[in-house]
Design an enzyme around this catalytic site. Structure first.
Site, PDB file in Angstrom:
ATOM      1  N   ASP A   9     -31.609  57.865  49.449  1.00 40.86           N
ATOM      2  CA  ASP A   9     -31.553  58.080  50.887  1.00 40.86           C
ATOM      3  C   ASP A   9     -32.031  59.503  51.178  1.00 40.86           C
ATOM      4  OD1 ASP A   9     -30.699  57.656  53.557  1.00 40.86           O
ATOM      5  OD2 ASP A   9     -29.002  56.487  52.821  1.00 40.86           O
ATOM      6  N   ASP A  20     -33.678  58.187  56.540  1.00 40.21           N
ATOM      7  CA  ASP A  20     -32.681  58.137  57.617  1.00 40.21           C
ATOM      8  C   ASP A  20     -33.305  58.498  58.970  1.00 40.21           C
ATOM      9  OD1 ASP A  20     -29.766  57.975  58.249  1.00 40.21           O
ATOM     10  OD2 ASP A  20     -30.067  60.050  58.875  1.00 40.21           O
ATOM     11  N   GLU A  57     -35.594  53.929  58.479  1.00 39.02           N
ATOM     12  CA  GLU A  57     -34.561  53.500  59.434  1.00 39.02           C
ATOM     13  C   GLU A  57     -35.029  53.913  60.820  1.00 39.02           C
ATOM     14  OE1 GLU A  57     -29.787  53.938  60.319  1.00 39.02           O
ATOM     15  OE2 GLU A  57     -31.014  55.715  60.095  1.00 39.02           O
ATOM     16  N   HIS A  84     -23.597  50.352  56.379  1.00 35.89           N
ATOM     17  CA  HIS A  84     -22.445  51.256  56.451  1.00 35.89           C
ATOM     18  C   HIS A  84     -22.146  51.742  57.866  1.00 35.89           C
ATOM     19  CE1 HIS A  84     -25.996  53.645  56.617  1.00 35.89           C
ATOM     20  NE2 HIS A  84     -25.290  54.722  56.919  1.00 35.89           N
ATOM     21  N   ASP A  85     -23.015  51.426  58.830  1.00 36.81           N
ATOM     22  CA  ASP A  85     -22.800  51.859  60.217  1.00 36.81           C
ATOM     23  C   ASP A  85     -22.335  50.718  61.105  1.00 36.81           C
ATOM     24  OD1 ASP A  85     -23.707  54.465  59.760  1.00 36.81           O
ATOM     25  OD2 ASP A  85     -25.780  53.950  60.234  1.00 36.81           O
TER      26      ASP A  85
HETATM   27  O1  LIG Z   1     -28.416  52.442  67.128  1.00 38.61           O
HETATM   28  P1  LIG Z   1     -29.773  53.083  66.968  1.00 38.61           P
HETATM   29  O2  LIG Z   1     -30.081  54.090  68.040  1.00 38.61           O
HETATM   30  O3  LIG Z   1     -30.862  52.036  66.838  1.00 38.61           O
HETATM   31  O4  LIG Z   1     -29.738  53.936  65.608  1.00 38.61           O
HETATM   32  C1  LIG Z   1     -29.619  53.402  64.330  1.00 38.61           C
HETATM   33  C2  LIG Z   1     -28.509  54.072  63.567  1.00 38.61           C
HETATM   34  O5  LIG Z   1     -28.796  55.491  63.562  1.00 38.61           O
HETATM   35  C3  LIG Z   1     -27.792  56.348  63.037  1.00 38.61           C
HETATM   36  O6  LIG Z   1     -27.595  56.155  61.648  1.00 38.61           O
HETATM   37  C4  LIG Z   1     -28.050  56.999  60.626  1.00 38.61           C
HETATM   38  O7  LIG Z   1     -28.062  58.380  60.903  1.00 38.61           O
HETATM   39  C5  LIG Z   1     -26.798  59.030  61.056  1.00 38.61           C
HETATM   40  C6  LIG Z   1     -27.052  60.515  61.031  1.00 38.61           C
HETATM   41  O8  LIG Z   1     -27.693  60.863  59.831  1.00 38.61           O
HETATM   42  C7  LIG Z   1     -25.763  58.640  59.995  1.00 38.61           C
HETATM   43  O9  LIG Z   1     -24.480  59.024  60.454  1.00 38.61           O
HETATM   44  C8  LIG Z   1     -25.766  57.161  59.714  1.00 38.61           C
HETATM   45  O10 LIG Z   1     -24.868  56.854  58.698  1.00 38.61           O
HETATM   46  C9  LIG Z   1     -27.198  56.776  59.393  1.00 38.61           C
HETATM   47  O11 LIG Z   1     -27.325  55.430  58.971  1.00 38.61           O
HETATM   48  C10 LIG Z   1     -26.477  56.071  63.786  1.00 38.61           C
HETATM   49  O12 LIG Z   1     -25.436  56.857  63.242  1.00 38.61           O
HETATM   50  C11 LIG Z   1     -26.067  54.620  63.672  1.00 38.61           C
HETATM   51  O13 LIG Z   1     -24.863  54.365  64.392  1.00 38.61           O
HETATM   52  C12 LIG Z   1     -27.173  53.747  64.253  1.00 38.61           C
HETATM   53  O14 LIG Z   1     -26.861  52.390  63.987  1.00 38.61           O
END
Ligand SMILES: O=P(O)(O)OC[C@H]1O[C@H](O[C@H]2O[C@H](CO)[C@@H](O)[C@H](O)[C@H]2O)[C@H](O)[C@@H](O)[C@@H]1O
Length: 568
Positions: free
Chosen positions: A102, A204, A259, A333-334
């Site tokens: 990642d 990410d 992502e 994980h989100d």
């Molecule tokens: O919901 P979106 O606007 O389409 O965004 C997608 C996800 O983005 C973020 O996730 C990722 O980045 C974060 C910061 O580095 C990190 O906390 C997370 O674990 C990463 O997967 C956001 O936090 C997610 O909730 C969104 O689903």
């Protein structure tokens, strides 16, 4: 392009996502670690996994569980050592699998030495590694952009009298990609890991790296009005991704997944069409927002089934037409567990988990299995906020009460359904203490249903969810139409059933799934009029019921039943 595609082994692969803090603890610290993952490689190999996506294990203060990186080329001691990492990488290679790391470079931790330097003074050589702006004349933030974790996206730095941008937590400072030195640093750190033999990267929120340099106020004319339209798939993003391909992904023949937060189909085609030389594939999240009323994650509604089907269909058809490639997923994980969100995690838990898997694994793209999904782990039940650890959930619990008029009980109820911690409870390996995850005290509670839901018991049961996944993963390698077939939706707004076909010149795959707790009847379109003929050459590839249903025009489905046939 066909030749190029044939060489792309990852098109027939399945990726397994490891959230290291919750996967396996080898030391008794209560947190998962690298050695714990190494112990479980045989399990993943037997499941048929090709690629392991390891989430961040770099040095980090862990305010956002590793997505706040303080040193990109060192291992966080809580996860182990560089020697542990090298051992893991070697053992993965020995088993014929691949390792995907990642890479989090939209932002770094404010603990990173670059930021520590940058905040020293406006003249510091690292100042321009981040995004600094003067306050408005009244001293407020430079614009009204909102952090994705709640509150303003700007943090004031008393010492230098300027604000810095943080699209996520206030300790995650956005890097300034306009600065060529930052881009060079990113190439350098990715080269470091490529030289260690990793096969690919998961990037990410990579579509947020190019911001509109005017930093305009968001007037709210386009929802959600939080500023995202000025930095999502921004002006120079494809240029930056192409540079990374040229410098690192291409020369190392890597598999990469971007992502893409709040993205569009058009951009994802560009990001993932091989002719563009950007990424191998993309994640988008539109299908996971079908239960957000007016796009609001922190409000509740039942999910919109028709919209879910339309979104899958639009992305299948659109990416095929544009030569792009989807990363397929229901869980990560989100996200709360898909099983609890889109199906039934009680009476029909096993049927539901297999149904969701069959539906997803028949689509075109590269499927991702998030740890615990393969044994049907549901959302745990949260008694109170003290059990939750996620920074986003904790921020939102306050905001829901202080700014959105919810009572504490209402806020907790929303958090229960929306929290990212739903998917972060420890992996359930067996029915022993702490589900076999740790001999210590786990950093977050283990779901109490582990005596019933665990890997050990499912390995022993040929009809388990785990063995269903194993079968689906193997089918992708042996049935060509799953990789290459044209997608066609078959159900026309059926209120319970999602049905689609995948069609090639020699094979047709038919997938029919009942997403409801009621009996359903589904009639295949006219074109399938002759498939029920006895002796016609079709085969049932996957089923989650005890019956062996015939492929006929009228198909009866028990609650959450799901079938996959191939006609040859
Ligand atoms: O919901 P979106 O606007 O389409 O965004 C997608 C996800 O983005 C973020 O996730 C990722 O980045 C974060 C910061 O580095 C990190 O906390 C997370 O674990 C990463 O997967 C956001 O936090 C997610 O909730 C969104 O689903």
């Amino acid at each position: 392009m066909e030749n190029m595609r044939a060489q792309e082994w990852w098109r027939r692969s399945t990726v397994y996502q490891v959230y290291p803090k919750s996967f396996k603890d080898s030391s008794g610290s209560g947190e998962g670690d690298i050695r714990g993952l190494t112990e479980k490689l045989d399990y993943l190999q037997k499941l048929g996994i090709d690629i392991i996506w390891l989430q961040p294990v770099y040095v980090s203060p862990q305010h956002d569980n590793g997505y706040d990186v303080a040193d990109y080329c060192e291992i966080n001691p809580e996860f182990g050592t560089m020697a542990d990492f090298d051992e893991l990488a070697k053992e993965i290679r020995l088993r014929g699998m691949h390792l995907m790391l990642d890479i989090v470079v939209n932002h770094s931790s404010t603990d990173h030495k670059w930021f520590q330097q940058a905040r020293q003074s406006k003249e510091n050589p690292y100042r321009n590694y981040y995004i600094w702006r003067d306050p408005k004349p009244d001293g407020s933030a430079p614009n009204n952009w909102q952090s994705k974790f709640g509150g303003s996206a700007w943090q004031y730095d008393e010492a230098t009298g300027q604000y810095f941008l943080t699209l996520f937590d206030k300790t995650q400072a956005d890097l300034n990609w306009e600065n060529p030195a930052v881009r060079e640093e990113v190439v350098k750190l990715m080269t470091f890991w490529a030289d260690k033999g990793v096969s690919g990267f998961r990037m990410d929120v990579i579509n947020l790296i190019s911001k509109d340099q005017e930093f305009p106020e968001d007037d709210g004319s386009l929802p959600p009005g939080d500023g995202r339209r000025f930095y999502t798939d921004g002006p120079r993003v494809h240029e930056y991704v192409k540079d990374m391909y040229k410098e690192v992904f291409g020369p190392n023949n890597m598999v990469t997944v971007g992502e893409m937060s709040s993205t569009t189909l058009e951009h994802c085609i560009r990001y993932s069409n091989p002719e563009e030389r950007e990424f191998s594939m993309t994640f988008n999240f539109h299908h996971l927002k079908v239960d957000y009323p007016n796009g609001q994650k922190w409000e509740l509604m039942p999910y919109d089934f028709e919209q879910l089907k339309q979104l899958f269909s639009e992305w299948q058809t659109g990416m095929q037409a544009g030569g792009g490639w989807n990363a397929l997923f229901f869980n990560n994980h989100d996200q709360p567990r898909a099983l609890s969100r889109f199906a039934d995690d009680g009476e029909y838990r096993a049927e539901s988990a297999k149904m969701l898997a069959t539906t997803l694994h028949g689509l075109q793209g590269t499927p991702y299995v998030y740890q615990g999904e393969e044994i049907g782990m549901p959302n745990p039940y949260w008694n109170d906020m003290s059990e939750l650890r996620d920074i986003e959930s904790r921020n939102m619990f306050k905001i829901l009460q202080e700014e959105r008029g919810k009572t504490a009980e209402e806020a907790l109820n929303i958090i229960r359904q929306r929290s990212r911690d739903n998917s972060r409870t420890p992996m359930q390996w067996n029915d022993g203490p702490q589900a076999g995850f740790t001999t210590g005290t786990p950093w977050i509670k283990v779901d109490e249903r582990y005596p019933e839901i665990n890997v050990e018991s499912q390995l022993a049961d040929p009809y388990s969810i785990l063995n269903h996944y194993k079968k689906l993963i193997a089918l992708r390698k042996s049935v060509d139409v799953i990789t290459n077939g044209r997608y066609e939706r078959l159900d026309e707004g059926h209120p319970q059933v999602f049905a689609y076909a995948r069609i090639s010149t020699s094979e047709t795959l038919v997938v029919v799934s009942n997403f409801s707790a009621r009996q359903a009847v589904f009639v295949l379109p006219e074109a399938f009029a002759d498939v029920s003929l006895e002796g016609s050459a079709y085969e049932l590839l996957a089923s989650n019921t005890e019956t062996t249903p015939l492929l006929q025009r009228e198909i009866e489905l028990s609650p959450y039943a799901s079938y996959m046939w191939v006609i040859r």
